[in-house]
Enzyme design. Sequence first.
Site, PDB file in Angstrom:
ATOM      1  N   THR A  95       0.868  -1.170   0.000  1.00 20.70           N
ATOM      2  CA  THR A  95       0.000   0.000   0.000  1.00 20.70           C
ATOM      3  C   THR A  95       0.909   1.225   0.000  1.00 20.70           C
ATOM      4  OG1 THR A  95      -1.739  -1.158   1.205  1.00 20.70           O
ATOM      5  CG2 THR A  95      -1.817   1.246   1.218  1.00 20.70           C
ATOM      6  N   LYS A 170      -7.244   1.413  -2.937  1.00 20.83           N
ATOM      7  CA  LYS A 170      -6.824   0.964  -1.598  1.00 20.83           C
ATOM      8  C   LYS A 170      -7.018   2.070  -0.569  1.00 20.83           C
ATOM      9  CE  LYS A 170      -5.241  -1.693   1.605  1.00 20.83           C
ATOM     10  NZ  LYS A 170      -3.930  -2.336   1.647  1.00 20.83           N
ATOM     11  N   LYS A 238       0.361   4.857   8.469  1.00 23.04           N
ATOM     12  CA  LYS A 238       0.979   5.272   7.199  1.00 23.04           C
ATOM     13  C   LYS A 238      -0.064   5.409   6.104  1.00 23.04           C
ATOM     14  CE  LYS A 238       2.289   2.099   4.648  1.00 23.04           C
ATOM     15  NZ  LYS A 238       1.747   1.221   3.561  1.00 23.04           N
TER      16      LYS A 238
END
Length: 289
Positions: A95, A170, A238
Amino acid sequence: MKIGFIGTGVMGKGIIHNLLAAGHQVVVYNRTKAHAKSVLDQGATWANSPREIVEQSELAITMVGYPKDVEEQYYGDDGLFAGAHDGQIFVDMTTSTPTLAEQLAEDGARENVVVVDAPVSGGDIGAKNGTLTVMFGGDEQAYAKLAPIFDVIAKKYNRFGNAGRGQHAKMANQIMIAATMLGMSETLVYAKKAGLDLQMVLDTLGAGGAQNWSLDNYGPRILKGDFEPGFFAKHLLKDLKIALDEAAKLEVPLPATDLAEALYTKLVDEKQLGDAGTQALVKLWAEFS
């Protein structure tokens, strides 16, 4: 097929196991070889660098922690691009940022290789069971070629468009996950304080309109006092930072995601629980053991 795989973390191990079980040869690289022991014991072979991975593989998959880690694997004297040969496909399942995905695709084209972004959702359970969801961005022909691989590791995969679009999908996924993790945490804290039977709460809410993936998969772990990572809290933080950066570019306000980012920052930075699972968020309010 001989597949190179970089990243033998919580998710990578499950994916590699399923690729091996499906009859593929898998050569692996990880910055710490000891972390690859379980997949090497299952039949994977070792490479000493990303460059060695692509020199002996038809296809290379990367699944590492942060965008800076992705750059490290692709660029440099021992990176993937250094060992690339014409016609290869590189799949980044990390990701990461849409911007980096687009850059990798452009730089790959100059090396006559196709680089696509294919981040996944489903956590350690999905990786282990081969039931991940793959969000693909990149070349349509590469997507067709990769379908047999996705069939092994995923229950659902879709192409959202050109490079970077998988990462955008995502981000949408992580925005939803953040909200459900907050809801699950507050639900259990409230129910615990009210003196309810927490297992009964999970069973009841999971059968009604409050049912969601976080409740089903992480609720039982919390009741057992299991805060091992199916997905690291620091990695969700993150992801939320990336989502908020992208939302700012799109001029889209995300107040719930702002709150989630603030709470996960507290969990990771103040509570020092970045290496715990995302379900450790509940520890900001109460202890479960």
